[in-house]
Design a protein around this motif. Sequence first.
Motif, PDB file in Angstrom:
ATOM      1  N   GLY A 208      46.652  47.698  39.179  1.00 42.14           N
ATOM      2  CA  GLY A 208      46.587  48.754  38.174  1.00 42.14           C
ATOM      3  C   GLY A 208      47.948  49.040  37.566  1.00 42.14           C
ATOM      4  O   GLY A 208      48.083  49.191  36.344  1.00 42.14           O
ATOM      5  N   VAL A 209      48.985  49.108  38.395  1.00 37.41           N
ATOM      6  CA  VAL A 209      50.344  49.314  37.887  1.00 37.41           C
ATOM      7  C   VAL A 209      50.759  48.124  37.024  1.00 37.41           C
ATOM      8  O   VAL A 209      51.336  48.293  35.951  1.00 37.41           O
ATOM      9  CB  VAL A 209      51.337  49.535  39.054  1.00 37.41           C
ATOM     10  CG1 VAL A 209      52.777  49.438  38.574  1.00 37.41           C
ATOM     11  CG2 VAL A 209      51.087  50.880  39.715  1.00 37.41           C
ATOM     12  N   GLY A 210      50.462  46.924  37.485  1.00 34.99           N
ATOM     13  CA  GLY A 210      50.833  45.741  36.723  1.00 34.99           C
ATOM     14  C   GLY A 210      50.191  45.693  35.356  1.00 34.99           C
ATOM     15  O   GLY A 210      50.840  45.347  34.362  1.00 34.99           O
ATOM     16  N   LEU A 211      48.931  46.076  35.281  1.00 36.57           N
ATOM     17  CA  LEU A 211      48.237  46.055  33.994  1.00 36.57           C
ATOM     18  C   LEU A 211      48.690  47.202  33.092  1.00 36.57           C
ATOM     19  O   LEU A 211      48.621  47.102  31.873  1.00 36.57           O
ATOM     20  CB  LEU A 211      46.724  46.116  34.212  1.00 36.57           C
ATOM     21  CG  LEU A 211      45.861  45.556  33.104  1.00 36.57           C
ATOM     22  CD1 LEU A 211      46.147  44.083  32.880  1.00 36.57           C
ATOM     23  CD2 LEU A 211      44.402  45.737  33.423  1.00 36.57           C
ATOM     24  N   SER A 212      49.184  48.273  33.669  1.00 32.53           N
ATOM     25  CA  SER A 212      49.570  49.454  32.897  1.00 32.53           C
ATOM     26  C   SER A 212      51.064  49.539  32.625  1.00 32.53           C
ATOM     27  O   SER A 212      51.494  50.413  31.876  1.00 32.53           O
ATOM     28  CB  SER A 212      49.146  50.719  33.650  1.00 32.53           C
ATOM     29  OG  SER A 212      47.764  50.738  33.851  1.00 32.53           O
ATOM     30  N   TRP A 213      51.864  48.683  33.233  1.00 30.54           N
ATOM     31  CA  TRP A 213      53.305  48.858  33.188  1.00 30.54           C
ATOM     32  C   TRP A 213      53.872  48.820  31.780  1.00 30.54           C
ATOM     33  O   TRP A 213      54.783  49.584  31.450  1.00 30.54           O
ATOM     34  CB  TRP A 213      54.013  47.833  34.066  1.00 30.54           C
ATOM     35  CG  TRP A 213      55.464  48.140  34.153  1.00 30.54           C
ATOM     36  CD1 TRP A 213      56.491  47.432  33.623  1.00 30.54           C
ATOM     37  CD2 TRP A 213      56.050  49.284  34.789  1.00 30.54           C
ATOM     38  NE1 TRP A 213      57.677  48.042  33.895  1.00 30.54           N
ATOM     39  CE2 TRP A 213      57.436  49.189  34.604  1.00 30.54           C
ATOM     40  CE3 TRP A 213      55.532  50.370  35.477  1.00 30.54           C
ATOM     41  CZ2 TRP A 213      58.315  50.143  35.099  1.00 30.54           C
ATOM     42  CZ3 TRP A 213      56.400  51.324  35.976  1.00 30.54           C
ATOM     43  CH2 TRP A 213      57.776  51.200  35.783  1.00 30.54           C
ATOM     44  N   SER A 214      53.381  47.967  30.913  1.00 30.24           N
ATOM     45  CA  SER A 214      53.899  47.918  29.540  1.00 30.24           C
ATOM     46  C   SER A 214      53.694  49.251  28.834  1.00 30.24           C
ATOM     47  O   SER A 214      54.568  49.713  28.099  1.00 30.24           O
ATOM     48  CB  SER A 214      53.225  46.802  28.751  1.00 30.24           C
ATOM     49  OG  SER A 214      53.624  45.553  29.236  1.00 30.24           O
ATOM     50  N   HIS A 215      52.558  49.877  29.070  1.00 32.31           N
ATOM     51  CA  HIS A 215      52.284  51.183  28.461  1.00 32.31           C
ATOM     52  C   HIS A 215      53.212  52.243  29.036  1.00 32.31           C
ATOM     53  O   HIS A 215      53.724  53.093  28.304  1.00 32.31           O
ATOM     54  CB  HIS A 215      50.822  51.582  28.675  1.00 32.31           C
ATOM     55  CG  HIS A 215      49.854  50.597  28.120  1.00 32.31           C
ATOM     56  ND1 HIS A 215      49.655  50.423  26.769  1.00 32.31           N
ATOM     57  CD2 HIS A 215      49.040  49.703  28.725  1.00 32.31           C
ATOM     58  CE1 HIS A 215      48.762  49.472  26.567  1.00 32.31           C
ATOM     59  NE2 HIS A 215      48.374  49.019  27.745  1.00 32.31           N
ATOM     60  N   VAL A 216      53.430  52.199  30.341  1.00 32.80           N
ATOM     61  CA  VAL A 216      54.314  53.173  30.989  1.00 32.80           C
ATOM     62  C   VAL A 216      55.740  52.996  30.478  1.00 32.80           C
ATOM     63  O   VAL A 216      56.409  53.972  30.125  1.00 32.80           O
ATOM     64  CB  VAL A 216      54.261  53.019  32.529  1.00 32.80           C
ATOM     65  CG1 VAL A 216      55.318  53.865  33.209  1.00 32.80           C
ATOM     66  CG2 VAL A 216      52.875  53.360  33.051  1.00 32.80           C
ATOM     67  N   ARG A 217      56.216  51.753  30.432  1.00 28.27           N
ATOM     68  CA  ARG A 217      57.580  51.489  29.965  1.00 28.27           C
ATOM     69  C   ARG A 217      57.751  51.933  28.517  1.00 28.27           C
ATOM     70  O   ARG A 217      58.779  52.515  28.156  1.00 28.27           O
ATOM     71  CB  ARG A 217      57.910  50.014  30.130  1.00 28.27           C
ATOM     72  CG  ARG A 217      59.335  49.694  29.750  1.00 28.27           C
ATOM     73  CD  ARG A 217      59.747  48.286  30.054  1.00 28.27           C
ATOM     74  NE  ARG A 217      58.755  47.341  29.581  1.00 28.27           N
ATOM     75  CZ  ARG A 217      58.559  46.163  30.140  1.00 28.27           C
ATOM     76  NH1 ARG A 217      59.249  45.797  31.187  1.00 28.27           N
ATOM     77  NH2 ARG A 217      57.661  45.348  29.656  1.00 28.27           N
ATOM     78  N   ARG A 218      56.767  51.664  27.676  1.00 25.86           N
ATOM     79  CA  ARG A 218      56.849  52.075  26.273  1.00 25.86           C
ATOM     80  C   ARG A 218      56.901  53.594  26.162  1.00 25.86           C
ATOM     81  O   ARG A 218      57.670  54.145  25.380  1.00 25.86           O
ATOM     82  CB  ARG A 218      55.663  51.517  25.476  1.00 25.86           C
ATOM     83  CG  ARG A 218      55.723  51.874  24.010  1.00 25.86           C
ATOM     84  CD  ARG A 218      54.605  51.277  23.186  1.00 25.86           C
ATOM     85  NE  ARG A 218      53.302  51.547  23.772  1.00 25.86           N
ATOM     86  CZ  ARG A 218      52.421  50.612  24.080  1.00 25.86           C
ATOM     87  NH1 ARG A 218      52.687  49.352  23.866  1.00 25.86           N
ATOM     88  NH2 ARG A 218      51.259  50.941  24.591  1.00 25.86           N
ATOM     89  N   THR A 219      56.114  54.294  26.991  1.00 23.64           N
ATOM     90  CA  THR A 219      56.112  55.750  26.960  1.00 23.64           C
ATOM     91  C   THR A 219      57.448  56.312  27.433  1.00 23.64           C
ATOM     92  O   THR A 219      57.978  57.244  26.836  1.00 23.64           O
ATOM     93  CB  THR A 219      54.971  56.304  27.842  1.00 23.64           C
ATOM     94  OG1 THR A 219      53.738  55.791  27.359  1.00 23.64           O
ATOM     95  CG2 THR A 219      54.940  57.809  27.818  1.00 23.64           C
ATOM     96  N   LEU A 220      57.999  55.745  28.506  1.00 26.35           N
ATOM     97  CA  LEU A 220      59.249  56.251  29.059  1.00 26.35           C
ATOM     98  C   LEU A 220      60.460  55.914  28.194  1.00 26.35           C
ATOM     99  O   LEU A 220      61.364  56.732  28.031  1.00 26.35           O
ATOM    100  CB  LEU A 220      59.467  55.709  30.474  1.00 26.35           C
ATOM    101  CG  LEU A 220      58.495  56.190  31.542  1.00 26.35           C
ATOM    102  CD1 LEU A 220      58.765  55.477  32.856  1.00 26.35           C
ATOM    103  CD2 LEU A 220      58.598  57.696  31.725  1.00 26.35           C
TER     104      LEU A 220
END
Length: 131
Positions: free
Chosen positions: A108-120
């Motif tokens: 789940g983290v791997g699939l979501s990481w690009s979104h998290v990084r873009r948000t941060l």
Amino acid sequence: MAFVLRWVFAFILLAATFNPTQWNFVRWARENYAEQLPITVLLGLVLLIGYIIYLRATLRSIGGFGMFLVVAVVGALIWVLVDWGILTLDNPSQNVWLGLLALSIVLGVGLSWSHVRRTLSGQADMDDVDE
């Protein structure tokens, strides 16, 4: 909410493949492959496609070291819960579910990481042009 959905789908993928109940692909395939080989192969391929999607996205976004770090954090959290007496590791079925939970968090983290990084960071990722 998007992370939760990605994590839930990862958990469903892992639990559908194997879990300590009788309702999983591995047990069903072992018992029924002789009589229902075509459906066994079809379901196995569908699961394989799910794994390829999740693993490829996870490896591309956080890499092997990132996967190790997420597993380490989840493992440390479980260790803290055991140390505080909130969780025990006496039940083998519970341990399998904990393993499924840990692996699904990694996916789940791997699939979501690009979104998290873009948000941060406010920076968008770019795909490789030559692919």
